[in-house]
Write a protein that holds these residues in place. Structure first.
Motif, short mmCIF file in Angstrom:
data_model
loop_
_atom_site.label_atom_id
_atom_site.label_comp_id
_atom_site.label_asym_id
_atom_site.label_seq_id
_atom_site.Cartn_x
_atom_site.Cartn_y
_atom_site.Cartn_z
N UNK A 39 0.83 -1.21 0.00
CA UNK A 39 0.00 0.00 0.00
C UNK A 39 0.86 1.26 0.00
N UNK A 95 3.86 1.47 -1.05
CA UNK A 95 4.53 1.52 -2.35
C UNK A 95 3.58 2.05 -3.42
N UNK A 96 2.35 1.59 -3.39
CA UNK A 96 1.38 2.04 -4.38
C UNK A 96 1.06 3.52 -4.25
N UNK A 102 3.24 5.83 -3.36
CA UNK A 102 4.39 6.69 -3.68
C UNK A 102 4.16 7.49 -4.97
N UNK A 103 3.79 6.84 -6.10
CA UNK A 103 3.62 7.64 -7.32
C UNK A 103 2.39 8.54 -7.30
N UNK A 104 1.40 8.19 -6.52
CA UNK A 104 0.14 8.95 -6.58
C UNK A 104 0.02 9.99 -5.48
N UNK A 105 1.05 10.16 -4.68
CA UNK A 105 1.06 11.20 -3.64
C UNK A 105 1.93 12.36 -4.13
N UNK A 106 1.41 13.57 -4.17
CA UNK A 106 2.19 14.65 -4.79
C UNK A 106 3.36 15.19 -3.95
N UNK A 107 3.21 15.20 -2.64
CA UNK A 107 4.21 15.89 -1.82
C UNK A 107 5.52 15.12 -1.76
N UNK A 108 6.60 15.80 -2.11
CA UNK A 108 7.91 15.14 -2.16
C UNK A 108 8.28 14.52 -0.81
N UNK A 109 8.11 15.28 0.26
CA UNK A 109 8.53 14.77 1.57
C UNK A 109 7.73 13.52 1.97
N UNK A 158 6.44 11.31 -0.22
CA UNK A 158 7.00 10.21 -1.02
C UNK A 158 8.21 9.60 -0.32
N UNK A 159 9.07 10.47 0.20
CA UNK A 159 10.29 9.99 0.83
C UNK A 159 9.98 9.21 2.11
N UNK A 216 8.57 5.89 0.98
CA UNK A 216 9.61 5.05 0.39
C UNK A 216 10.46 4.38 1.46
N UNK A 217 10.81 5.14 2.48
CA UNK A 217 11.58 4.55 3.59
C UNK A 217 10.77 3.47 4.30
#
Lengths: 184, 259
Positions: free
Chosen positions: A24, A26-27, A29-36, A38-39, A42-43
């Motif tokens: 979830x 992982x899925x 990550x691409x569909x969330x706009x905020x850079x922070x 995503x990071x 990802x962690x």
């Protein structure tokens, strides 16, 4: 004392939930706009993967296949599906970090109080590590939302409703003979 | 492949590719690499442009690894673990580039960005095909470019050069695990070779439609490729591709990506 079968079912069910968490996050990550965010996600994909892996090694020691998952009860699977479908970032963060991880922690603590800490010491050790991991993950989200207040969820009713729905699901482990076992 | 990630498609130069991943409103999205500013040289402005571009490239690598975790629940668990670990690595790389970009006076969204790497890889419907393009073509190619570019960074910006060295050290493992798993999957399931061929053919179509750049004059690093797990036959194939690039700049896409 919990039986070997009961302990194996619990560990395999929690593995299912950690694999779900990994997928979830992982899925999202691409569909969330905020850079922070995503990071952060990802962690935590890696954290969730390691947690699932540790549980999956333990299932083998509890007379189940290696990296074995057991599907939770239907009500819990429905809850997970509804969480995965959440769109706005503040709700996503609240669902995972305010509700789900916190609730998983509570379920782990109840397990620790029920199991024999000597007989089941390897599981206890894994669970203790996962509790520490999950506390770190929740703290990371709290710190991020403090830095970026736009990520805060202001709809307390939404969060409390989800929290109440999770808490009402008991048991999560489908101990009945009809439980669906899945390889992950 | 599941439909966990509900991101549609878009058409670029007549080719259907995956639509862009979500970005903050401060970014201007363009669709071709040559639309992203790149004045070259080592001026402060040029370094800002490159770090801005690199931040987005690392973010795409994170997104590609993540969508591979999400899209292929039936992949071998050990491979999923590698991809999950890559998510963390690419997240750290993105953070490093973003911090360095800000440290030299950059502002997020200062330049347009393109997400063509994501759009190509996320369109491929097999995990082996995605690894063949993302890891073996884009990442391995970018590592050869880095060998040339890092000394240039060092002339004017030692801190950024060190950062790129650290990032490249992590990327080695990503290419290695992809090579290892492509070999294992191909050995156990012959149709994997067809999936890879199909993915590479798709990449060629996209490059043919979108690349207007000249190929970079960077020779294949034979020793480096060996350390990444490429066989001698595979390295020879890459070298043959270099000759083809004169007429057909496939590697140019990979080279430009991490420049």
């Amino acid at each position: 004392m919990l039986t070997v079968k009961e302990r194996g079912q619990f560990v395999a069910t929690m593995r299912y939930i950690h694999v779900w968490l990994m997928e979830t996050l992982a899925g999202w990550v691409p569909s969330t706009p905020e850079l922070e965010v995503k990071l952060l996600l990802g962690e935590h994909v890696w954290d969730a993967a390691q947690q699932a892996d540790a549980l999956g090694k333990r299932t083998f020691e509890l007379r189940l296949p290696l990296q074995h998952s057991v599907r939770p009860t239907d009500a819990y699977v429905d809850l997970l599906a509804d969480i995965r479908a959440v769109g706005p970032t503040p709700q996503r963060l609240a669902a995972i970090y305010d509700v789900l991880l916190s609730a998983m922690g509570a379920r782990y603590r109840r397990y620790l109080s029920a199991t024999d800490t000597l007989v089941d010491a390897p599981t206890v050790r894994i669970v203790e590590r996962e509790l520490a991991d999950m506390a770190r993950m929740m703290e990371a989200c709290r710190a991020l939302r403090e830095t970026l207040p736009a990520l805060q969820l202001h709809d307390d009713d939404w969060r409390e409703s989800l929290r109440g729905r999770e808490a009402a699901i008991e048991p999560v482990v489908a101990y009945a003979d009809g439980a669906v076992a899945l390889e992950a | 492949m599941t439909e966990l990630v509900a991101i549609g498609t878009k058409v670029v130069q007549g080719v259907v590719v995956r639509a862009d991943p979500a970005r903050e409103p401060c970014y201007e999205i363009v669709h071709l690499h040559h639309e992203v500013p790149d004045q070259g040289g080592t001026s402060e402005e040029s370094r800002r442009e490159r770090l801005h571009r690199e931040t987005n490239n690392e973010m795409q690598s994170l997104e590609v690894a993540a969508i591979c975790v999400a899209d292929f629940p039936d992949a071998p668990w050990e491979l999923r673990l590698e991809l999950a670990r890559q998510c963390w690595d690419e997240a750290r790389h993105t953070a490093l580039c973003d911090q360095r970009f800000k440290a030299i006076g950059g502002r997020r969204g200062q330049y347009p960005i393109a997400n063509l790497d994501w759009s190509v890889v996320a369109m491929i419907d097999s995990l082996a095909g995605r690894m063949a393009v993302q890891h073996r073509t884009f990442e391995a190619g970018s590592m050869e470019v880095a060998q040339v570019k890092i000394p240039l960074w060092r002339e004017t910006d030692e801190e950024s050069a060190e950062m790129f060295e650290a990032i490249e050290a992590d990327e080695v493992q990503h290419v290695r695990f992809a090579n290892e798993w492509i070999n294992r999957l191909t050995a156990s399931e012959p149709r994997t070779a067809l999936q890879i061929a199909s993915a590479v053919a798709f990449l060629r179509r996209v490059v043919a439609a979108t690349a207007v750049i000249e190929p970079h004059d960077i020779a294949t690093d034979v020793a480096g490729r060996q350390s990444l797990g490429f066989s001698s036959g595979e390295i020879a194939a890459v070298q043959r591709q270099e000759h083809e690039l004169r007429a057909f700049p496939m590697r140019a896409l990979a080279s430009e990506r991490h420049e």
